[in-house]
Design a protein around this motif. Structure first.
Motif, PDB file in Angstrom:
ATOM      1  N   GLY A   1     -26.768  -7.438  24.701  1.00 53.49           N
ATOM      2  CA  GLY A   1     -25.701  -7.734  23.751  1.00 53.49           C
ATOM      3  C   GLY A   1     -24.577  -6.717  23.854  1.00 53.49           C
ATOM      4  O   GLY A   1     -24.801  -5.566  24.233  1.00 53.49           O
ATOM      5  N   GLY A   2     -23.358  -7.152  23.533  1.00 51.04           N
ATOM      6  CA  GLY A   2     -22.205  -6.259  23.575  1.00 51.04           C
ATOM      7  C   GLY A   2     -20.911  -7.027  23.724  1.00 51.04           C
ATOM      8  O   GLY A   2     -20.863  -8.250  23.587  1.00 51.04           O
ATOM      9  N   ARG A   3     -19.853  -6.277  24.003  1.00 46.09           N
ATOM     10  CA  ARG A   3     -18.520  -6.867  24.193  1.00 46.09           C
ATOM     11  C   ARG A   3     -18.326  -7.114  25.686  1.00 46.09           C
ATOM     12  O   ARG A   3     -18.496  -6.204  26.497  1.00 46.09           O
ATOM     13  CB  ARG A   3     -17.456  -5.922  23.648  1.00 46.09           C
ATOM     14  CG  ARG A   3     -16.067  -6.512  23.649  1.00 46.09           C
ATOM     15  CD  ARG A   3     -15.103  -5.703  22.814  1.00 46.09           C
ATOM     16  NE  ARG A   3     -15.442  -5.727  21.405  1.00 46.09           N
ATOM     17  CZ  ARG A   3     -15.082  -6.683  20.549  1.00 46.09           C
ATOM     18  NH1 ARG A   3     -14.376  -7.698  20.969  1.00 46.09           N
ATOM     19  NH2 ARG A   3     -15.420  -6.608  19.288  1.00 46.09           N
ATOM     20  N   TYR A   4     -17.972  -8.360  26.020  1.00 46.58           N
ATOM     21  CA  TYR A   4     -17.840  -8.791  27.411  1.00 46.58           C
ATOM     22  C   TYR A   4     -16.442  -9.301  27.718  1.00 46.58           C
ATOM     23  O   TYR A   4     -15.803  -9.929  26.871  1.00 46.58           O
ATOM     24  CB  TYR A   4     -18.808  -9.942  27.705  1.00 46.58           C
ATOM     25  CG  TYR A   4     -20.235  -9.523  27.907  1.00 46.58           C
ATOM     26  CD1 TYR A   4     -20.761  -9.399  29.185  1.00 46.58           C
ATOM     27  CD2 TYR A   4     -21.070  -9.260  26.828  1.00 46.58           C
ATOM     28  CE1 TYR A   4     -22.088  -9.029  29.380  1.00 46.58           C
ATOM     29  CE2 TYR A   4     -22.393  -8.882  27.010  1.00 46.58           C
ATOM     30  CZ  TYR A   4     -22.886  -8.775  28.291  1.00 46.58           C
ATOM     31  OH  TYR A   4     -24.187  -8.403  28.481  1.00 46.58           O
TER      32      TYR A   4
ATOM     33  N   GLN B   1     -12.374 -24.366  30.002  1.00 51.11           N
ATOM     34  CA  GLN B   1     -12.944 -23.714  28.826  1.00 51.11           C
ATOM     35  C   GLN B   1     -14.076 -22.781  29.229  1.00 51.11           C
ATOM     36  O   GLN B   1     -14.847 -23.083  30.135  1.00 51.11           O
ATOM     37  CB  GLN B   1     -13.555 -24.732  27.865  1.00 51.11           C
ATOM     38  CG  GLN B   1     -12.614 -25.709  27.263  1.00 51.11           C
ATOM     39  CD  GLN B   1     -13.348 -26.718  26.377  1.00 51.11           C
ATOM     40  OE1 GLN B   1     -14.538 -26.590  26.110  1.00 51.11           O
ATOM     41  NE2 GLN B   1     -12.634 -27.724  25.937  1.00 51.11           N
ATOM     42  N   ILE B   2     -14.174 -21.673  28.517  1.00 52.73           N
ATOM     43  CA  ILE B   2     -15.381 -20.858  28.553  1.00 52.73           C
ATOM     44  C   ILE B   2     -16.139 -21.221  27.290  1.00 52.73           C
ATOM     45  O   ILE B   2     -15.592 -21.172  26.183  1.00 52.73           O
ATOM     46  CB  ILE B   2     -15.070 -19.358  28.583  1.00 52.73           C
ATOM     47  CG1 ILE B   2     -14.394 -18.994  29.904  1.00 52.73           C
ATOM     48  CG2 ILE B   2     -16.350 -18.541  28.374  1.00 52.73           C
ATOM     49  CD1 ILE B   2     -13.934 -17.559  29.992  1.00 52.73           C
TER      50      ILE B   2
ATOM     51  N   SER C   1      -9.609 -16.547  30.324  1.00 51.46           N
ATOM     52  CA  SER C   1     -10.377 -15.324  30.081  1.00 51.46           C
ATOM     53  C   SER C   1     -10.372 -14.978  28.607  1.00 51.46           C
ATOM     54  O   SER C   1      -9.508 -15.424  27.849  1.00 51.46           O
ATOM     55  CB  SER C   1      -9.821 -14.159  30.908  1.00 51.46           C
ATOM     56  OG  SER C   1      -8.493 -13.881  30.522  1.00 51.46           O
ATOM     57  N   ALA C   2     -11.345 -14.161  28.217  1.00 50.86           N
ATOM     58  CA  ALA C   2     -11.455 -13.717  26.828  1.00 50.86           C
ATOM     59  C   ALA C   2     -12.363 -12.504  26.783  1.00 50.86           C
ATOM     60  O   ALA C   2     -13.239 -12.336  27.633  1.00 50.86           O
ATOM     61  CB  ALA C   2     -12.026 -14.825  25.952  1.00 50.86           C
ATOM     62  N   ILE C   3     -12.152 -11.675  25.775  1.00 46.61           N
ATOM     63  CA  ILE C   3     -13.075 -10.582  25.476  1.00 46.61           C
ATOM     64  C   ILE C   3     -13.814 -11.001  24.212  1.00 46.61           C
ATOM     65  O   ILE C   3     -13.203 -11.256  23.171  1.00 46.61           O
ATOM     66  CB  ILE C   3     -12.335  -9.255  25.273  1.00 46.61           C
ATOM     67  CG1 ILE C   3     -11.657  -8.835  26.582  1.00 46.61           C
ATOM     68  CG2 ILE C   3     -13.293  -8.172  24.775  1.00 46.61           C
ATOM     69  CD1 ILE C   3     -10.791  -7.606  26.472  1.00 46.61           C
TER      70      ILE C   3
ATOM     71  N   LEU D   1     -18.400  -4.707  28.845  1.00 46.13           N
ATOM     72  CA  LEU D   1     -17.466  -3.622  28.593  1.00 46.13           C
ATOM     73  C   LEU D   1     -18.076  -2.542  27.705  1.00 46.13           C
ATOM     74  O   LEU D   1     -17.955  -1.347  28.004  1.00 46.13           O
ATOM     75  CB  LEU D   1     -16.187  -4.160  27.937  1.00 46.13           C
ATOM     76  CG  LEU D   1     -15.426  -5.237  28.703  1.00 46.13           C
ATOM     77  CD1 LEU D   1     -14.259  -5.751  27.886  1.00 46.13           C
ATOM     78  CD2 LEU D   1     -14.956  -4.707  30.043  1.00 46.13           C
ATOM     79  N   VAL D   2     -18.706  -2.968  26.607  1.00 41.01           N
ATOM     80  CA  VAL D   2     -19.307  -2.031  25.650  1.00 41.01           C
ATOM     81  C   VAL D   2     -20.634  -2.608  25.188  1.00 41.01           C
ATOM     82  O   VAL D   2     -20.646  -3.622  24.488  1.00 41.01           O
ATOM     83  CB  VAL D   2     -18.385  -1.795  24.443  1.00 41.01           C
ATOM     84  CG1 VAL D   2     -19.026  -0.804  23.467  1.00 41.01           C
ATOM     85  CG2 VAL D   2     -17.007  -1.330  24.855  1.00 41.01           C
ATOM     86  N   PRO D   3     -21.754  -1.983  25.561  1.00 37.44           N
ATOM     87  CA  PRO D   3     -23.052  -2.490  25.096  1.00 37.44           C
ATOM     88  C   PRO D   3     -23.243  -2.200  23.613  1.00 37.44           C
ATOM     89  O   PRO D   3     -22.665  -1.253  23.075  1.00 37.44           O
ATOM     90  CB  PRO D   3     -24.071  -1.746  25.947  1.00 37.44           C
ATOM     91  CG  PRO D   3     -23.362  -0.528  26.445  1.00 37.44           C
ATOM     92  CD  PRO D   3     -21.900  -0.847  26.466  1.00 37.44           C
ATOM     93  N   ASP D   4     -24.061  -3.026  22.966  1.00 35.19           N
ATOM     94  CA  ASP D   4     -24.421  -2.772  21.578  1.00 35.19           C
ATOM     95  C   ASP D   4     -25.172  -1.446  21.485  1.00 35.19           C
ATOM     96  O   ASP D   4     -25.914  -1.088  22.412  1.00 35.19           O
ATOM     97  CB  ASP D   4     -25.313  -3.884  21.018  1.00 35.19           C
ATOM     98  CG  ASP D   4     -24.522  -5.162  20.744  1.00 35.19           C
ATOM     99  OD1 ASP D   4     -23.273  -5.105  20.679  1.00 35.19           O
ATOM    100  OD2 ASP D   4     -25.159  -6.223  20.588  1.00 35.19           O
TER     101      ASP D   4
END
Length: 115
Positions: free
Chosen positions: A14-17, A38-39, A67-69, A111-114
């Motif tokens: 889990g995290g920000r992707y 679409q994603i 794309s999306a974060i 990008l940033v793991p939980d």
């Protein structure tokens, strides 16, 4: 992360992707309609790009990127969904540069793991 049974990505951490989807379509030119890419996460659209085909030159091919974060949880399923409404066929595995076949692409970069 890749799940061949579903042709999708499954989040392990889990995290920000940063999610990015790309497609190259080969098609018969038609000045009407649209194409969308679409994603999807767990079946629901989370990022969307729409092309009005009237603004795309009649070259017989068009590339599209979305794309999306996003914050994702372990077990989330990420997929790429393409739709085209032009009234003519489009092929998603197009040939570029004369002899290179370009398949649709979907990437997920943590990008940033939980914590």
């Amino acid at each position: 992360m890749y799940d061949p049974a579903n042709s999708a990505l499954v989040v392990r951490t889990g995290g920000r992707y940063l999610l990015t989807g790309r497609i190259l379509l080969a098609y018969n030119t038609n000045p009407t309609g649209d194409r969308s890419l679409q994603i999807r996460v767990n079946g629901g659209a989370r990022a969307l790009d729409v092309q009005d085909t009237a603004t795309v030159p009649g070259t017989g091919s068009a590339s599209q990127t979305v794309s999306a974060i996003l914050q994702l949880d372990a077990g989330d399923v990420i997929s790429l969904y393409a739709l085209q409404r032009t009234g003519t066929e489009a092929v998603s595995m197009a040939t570029a540069f004369g002899d290179v076949t370009v398949a649709p692409q979907l990437t997920a970069e943590l990008l940033v793991p939980d914590a």
